[in-house]
Design a protein around this motif. Structure first.
Motif, PDB file in Angstrom:
ATOM      1  N   PHE A  54     -11.442  78.343 -64.251  1.00 32.68           N
ATOM      2  CA  PHE A  54     -10.034  78.507 -64.621  1.00 32.68           C
ATOM      3  C   PHE A  54      -9.449  79.724 -63.905  1.00 32.68           C
ATOM      4  CE2 PHE A  54     -11.184  76.346 -68.849  1.00 32.68           C
ATOM      5  CZ  PHE A  54     -11.005  75.093 -68.278  1.00 32.68           C
TER       6      PHE A  54
ATOM      7  N   PHE B 118     -15.320  69.499 -68.449  1.00 37.63           N
ATOM      8  CA  PHE B 118     -14.857  70.873 -68.613  1.00 37.63           C
ATOM      9  C   PHE B 118     -15.403  71.766 -67.504  1.00 37.63           C
ATOM     10  CE2 PHE B 118     -15.253  75.118 -70.703  1.00 37.63           C
ATOM     11  CZ  PHE B 118     -13.926  75.303 -71.064  1.00 37.63           C
TER      12      PHE B 118
ATOM     13  N   PRO C 206     -14.465  78.757 -67.850  1.00 38.77           N
ATOM     14  CA  PRO C 206     -13.614  79.911 -67.561  1.00 38.77           C
ATOM     15  C   PRO C 206     -13.704  80.432 -66.126  1.00 38.77           C
ATOM     16  CG  PRO C 206     -15.381  80.475 -69.123  1.00 38.77           C
ATOM     17  CD  PRO C 206     -15.326  78.994 -69.034  1.00 38.77           C
TER      18      PRO C 206
ATOM     19  N   CYS D 197     -14.352  84.496 -75.786  1.00 37.02           N
ATOM     20  CA  CYS D 197     -15.723  84.959 -75.580  1.00 37.02           C
ATOM     21  C   CYS D 197     -16.002  85.207 -74.101  1.00 37.02           C
ATOM     22  CB  CYS D 197     -16.712  83.947 -76.146  1.00 37.02           C
ATOM     23  SG  CYS D 197     -16.686  83.955 -77.936  1.00 37.02           S
ATOM     24  N   CYS D 198     -15.362  84.426 -73.236  1.00 38.65           N
ATOM     25  CA  CYS D 198     -15.571  84.636 -71.805  1.00 38.65           C
ATOM     26  C   CYS D 198     -15.152  86.052 -71.424  1.00 38.65           C
ATOM     27  CB  CYS D 198     -14.796  83.593 -70.995  1.00 38.65           C
ATOM     28  SG  CYS D 198     -13.085  83.357 -71.494  1.00 38.65           S
TER      29      CYS D 198
ATOM     30  N   VAL E  12     -17.364  75.663 -75.654  1.00 39.52           N
ATOM     31  CA  VAL E  12     -16.988  74.288 -75.317  1.00 39.52           C
ATOM     32  C   VAL E  12     -18.180  73.526 -74.734  1.00 39.52           C
ATOM     33  CG1 VAL E  12     -15.448  72.840 -73.935  1.00 39.52           C
ATOM     34  CG2 VAL E  12     -14.596  74.981 -74.905  1.00 39.52           C
TER      35      VAL E  12
ATOM     36  N   THR F 230      -9.034  85.421 -70.223  1.00 40.09           N
ATOM     37  CA  THR F 230      -8.141  84.675 -71.117  1.00 40.09           C
ATOM     38  C   THR F 230      -6.685  85.108 -70.949  1.00 40.09           C
ATOM     39  OG1 THR F 230      -9.952  85.173 -72.627  1.00 40.09           O
ATOM     40  CG2 THR F 230      -8.306  83.625 -73.387  1.00 40.09           C
TER      41      THR F 230
ATOM     42  N   ASN G  49     -10.007  76.868 -76.421  1.00 42.24           N
ATOM     43  CA  ASN G  49      -9.168  77.258 -77.565  1.00 42.24           C
ATOM     44  C   ASN G  49      -8.971  78.779 -77.591  1.00 42.24           C
ATOM     45  OD1 ASN G  49     -11.665  78.048 -78.486  1.00 42.24           O
ATOM     46  ND2 ASN G  49     -11.509  77.040 -80.458  1.00 42.24           N
ATOM     47  N   ILE G  50      -8.984  79.370 -76.420  1.00 42.26           N
ATOM     48  CA  ILE G  50      -8.648  80.781 -76.207  1.00 42.26           C
ATOM     49  C   ILE G  50      -9.300  81.738 -77.202  1.00 42.26           C
ATOM     50  CG2 ILE G  50      -6.505  80.484 -74.910  1.00 42.26           C
ATOM     51  CD1 ILE G  50      -5.065  80.703 -77.652  1.00 42.26           C
ATOM     52  N   THR G  51     -10.536  81.457 -77.569  1.00 43.70           N
ATOM     53  CA  THR G  51     -11.234  82.345 -78.489  1.00 43.70           C
ATOM     54  C   THR G  51     -11.881  83.537 -77.771  1.00 43.70           C
ATOM     55  OG1 THR G  51     -12.821  80.532 -78.522  1.00 43.70           O
ATOM     56  CG2 THR G  51     -11.607  80.944 -80.534  1.00 43.70           C
TER      57      THR G  51
HETATM   58  S1  SF4 Z   1     -11.529  81.507 -74.177  1.00 44.84           S
HETATM   59 FE1  SF4 Z   1     -13.124  81.376 -72.617  1.00 44.84          FE
HETATM   60  S2  SF4 Z   1     -15.021  81.195 -73.791  1.00 44.84           S
HETATM   61 FE2  SF4 Z   1     -13.349  80.715 -75.181  1.00 44.84          FE
HETATM   62  S3  SF4 Z   1     -13.090  78.496 -75.110  1.00 44.84           S
HETATM   63 FE3  SF4 Z   1     -11.708  79.350 -73.586  1.00 44.84          FE
HETATM   64  S4  SF4 Z   1     -12.863  79.359 -71.688  1.00 44.84           S
HETATM   65 FE4  SF4 Z   1     -14.331  79.098 -73.335  1.00 44.84          FE
END
Ligand code: SF4
Ligand code: SF4
Ligand code: FES
Ligand code: FES
Lengths: 267, 252
Positions: free
Chosen positions: B173, B167, B170, B208-209, B156, B220, B204-206
């Motif tokens: 968050f 933004f 993570p 990577c964090c 992001v 996540t 978008n909950i992909t």
């Molecule tokens: S899942 Fe984590 S790395 Fe992926 S977009 Fe959301 S905050 Fe960023």
């Protein structure tokens, strides 16, 4: 103007990623599998045939609720008439496929999968995505992903129906109870996998206890939440195997209905 | 992995820079940070690198090793192939100060924007009483060492500089989730804040964090998705919204 990893002030490196491993493998494989499933299910939804072989019904067509359904396939009545659009009868599969389709499309895990593999946003971690702008799930249409819970509830109803289908598969082709065939196993397995997929869902985890702030005040919900949390850890696994399960159940019923194979009865 | 290893180190500042190839000795049991220190000691005395604990606990030595965001002190040399060239760069989501040192102040700014813990007015410090089951979820997030690898890998902002203003990322968050799940925190609109002010909806909950977190925090699954669900409760679920108005439910 350059953005992302090429923005002014960041280390000037002209590569979008410096990863040396095969980072493209996973998105490519996901893309292939999901696309094959979409193609196969579209073909099946349009086929409008071979989805019912007493007592087996394909999960793609259950419940069969339109008057266009094959004789005997409608266990829950036919409240919907035969719709004809441009001279083509609308497949009874369409009326129910929206539920599993919507459920999986808005699933947190599948979102990750297709955002990565289809939309490349991002294709893999620390591999720059090709898009100029990015707003995530903040506006239409992606803000609708927040409706996942409605599909979750509808999906539960569908699970009950598919479980019913598995139960009536303990009959033979003449409608007598107490029999079991390969088809019974296939439908039972399918229903089980779908329950595992639904119960491990993040929305399920939230609903059952995740939304609480105090677990100590709700000991039973805490127990339920702990159980669902365990399942939730394997949600990606259940997402995949239940997808294969549905496709396999449909392929099996189709082959039986077509007469390619006979449904072997154990007793 | 003993013997000589090939290192490609990015050197430069916020204006310009390039890779420099070096060969350096590596001993059995060493980590990337050891080898970088040897380069510093023997060949590039002015090489800038940030570190502190060498034990994976201070979060200072974050950098990118063969393109992956890692802690240099926790990346063992024996995980590389014999003869493989190891590329090290500073974090690529943030401005670079010099060589391997990135300017992570973005994160400190974002940290200040999250309202801190607000205990009930009638409780003095020392009077807080909580059940273990109620604090457990928040405790996972307290393991964070603020290495900002998750922030750095999040597409992001990594891929869209312009998103930085809206933004939080993570790491924050999990902070918001920690406080929203905290049994004694009295700020009840953290969900709305997360969505409206800190850009939770941009994620978008992909995942990577989660992939890069050296503390293995399930960012996540345990923080972002639960927060997204809580946001749905208060913003996008008319039935629950109505229910909360009528019954003033506890817990959401
Ligand atoms: S899942 Fe984590 S790395 Fe992926 S977009 Fe959301 S905050 Fe960023
Ligand atoms: S959440 Fe994990 S990756 Fe992110 S700053 Fe904390 S320890 Fe580092
Ligand atoms: S079904 Fe995957 S998260 Fe709900
Ligand atoms: S030096 Fe402290 S985490 Fe690496």
């Amino acid at each position: 103007m350059a953005t992302g990893v090429f923005s002014e002030g960041r280390a000037s490196i002209d590569k979008r990623t410096l990863r040396t491993d095969k980072w493209w493998l996973q998105p490519a494989a996901t893309f292939g599998v999901l696309l094959s499933f979409v193609i196969y299910s579209t073909f099946r939804a349009f086929e409008k045939n071979y989805y019912w072989a007493e007592p087996l019904i394909s999960p793609f067509y259950s419940p069969c609720i339109s008057t266009a359904c094959l004789d005997g396939a409608s266990h829950f009545g036919q409240p919907i008439g035969t719709l004809v659009v441009f001279g083509m009868v609308i497949s009874p599969a369409f009326f129910i496929l929206v539920v599993p389709l919507g459920f999986r499309l808005t699933c947190y895990y599948y979102r990750k999968s297709y955002y990565r593999s289809f939309w490349m946003s991002p294709p893999a971690c620390s591999v720059a995505e090709p898009h100029k702008k990015y707003t995530g799930e903040t506006r239409a249409p992606l803000i609708l992903q927040n409706g996942h819970r409605w599909f979750f509830y509808l999906g539960l109803v569908l699970n009950v129906i598919l479980t019913y289908d598995a139960v009536i598969a303990f009959r033979n082709a003449d409608g007598e109870w107490g029999h079991m065939s390969v088809g019974t196993l296939v439908l039972t397995l399918n229903a089980t996998l779908l329950w595992l997929y639904s119960l491990s869902c993040h929305t399920c985890r939230h609903t059952i206890g995740g939304r609480l702030r105090s677990f100590s005040k709700h000991p039973y919900r805490y127990k339920a939440w702990s159980f669902v949390s365990k399942l939730n850890g394997n949600h990606p696994l259940y997402a995949w195997i239940s997808l294969f399960g549905v496709a396999f159940a449909d392929i099996y019923v189709r082959m039986v209905a077509k007469g390619t194979i006979t449904n072997y009865y154990f007793f | 992995m003993a013997g000589k290893v090939n290192l490609r180190i990015w050197r430069g500042d916020s204006k310009s820079g390039d890779f420099k190839d070096v060969q350096v000795d590596a001993n059995e049991g060493e980590v990337v940070l050891d080898v970088i220190h040897r380069v510093q000691a023997t060949q590039m005395s002015d090489l800038a690198v940030r570190w502190n604990c060498k034990a994976g606990k201070c979060g200072s030595c974050s950098m990118e090793i063969n393109g992956k965001p890692r802690l240099a002190c926790m990346t063992r040399m024996n995980t590389f192939e014999e003869g493989e060239t190891i590329t090290v760069t500073p974090l690529r989501a943030f401005p670079v100060i010099r060589d391997l040192v990135a300017d992570v102040s973005f994160n400190y700014k974002k940290a200040m924007e999250v309202p801190s813990f607000e205990p009930p007015a009638d409780l003095a410090p020392g009077e807080y009483r909580m059940q273990q089951v109620d604090v457990e979820r928040s405790q996972e997030f307290r393991k964070c060492i603020e290495c900002f690898l998750c922030q750095n890998t999040c597409h992001v902002i990594r891929d869209h500089e312009e998103n930085k203003k809206s933004f939080a990322g993570p790491r924050f968050f999990i902070r918001m989730a920690e406080l929203d799940m905290h049994p004694l925190d009295t700020i009840r609109n953290r969900k709305q804040q997360a969505q409206e002010e800190h850009g939770l909806g941009m994620c978008n909950i992909t995942k990577c964090c989660t992939e890069v977190c050296p503390e293995h925090i399930k960012i996540t699954d345990n923080a972002i998705i639960p927060m997204k669900e809580r946001v749905v409760d208060v913003k996008y679920d008319p039935v629950r919204w109505l229910g909360s108005k009528i019954r003033k439910r506890e817990g959401i």
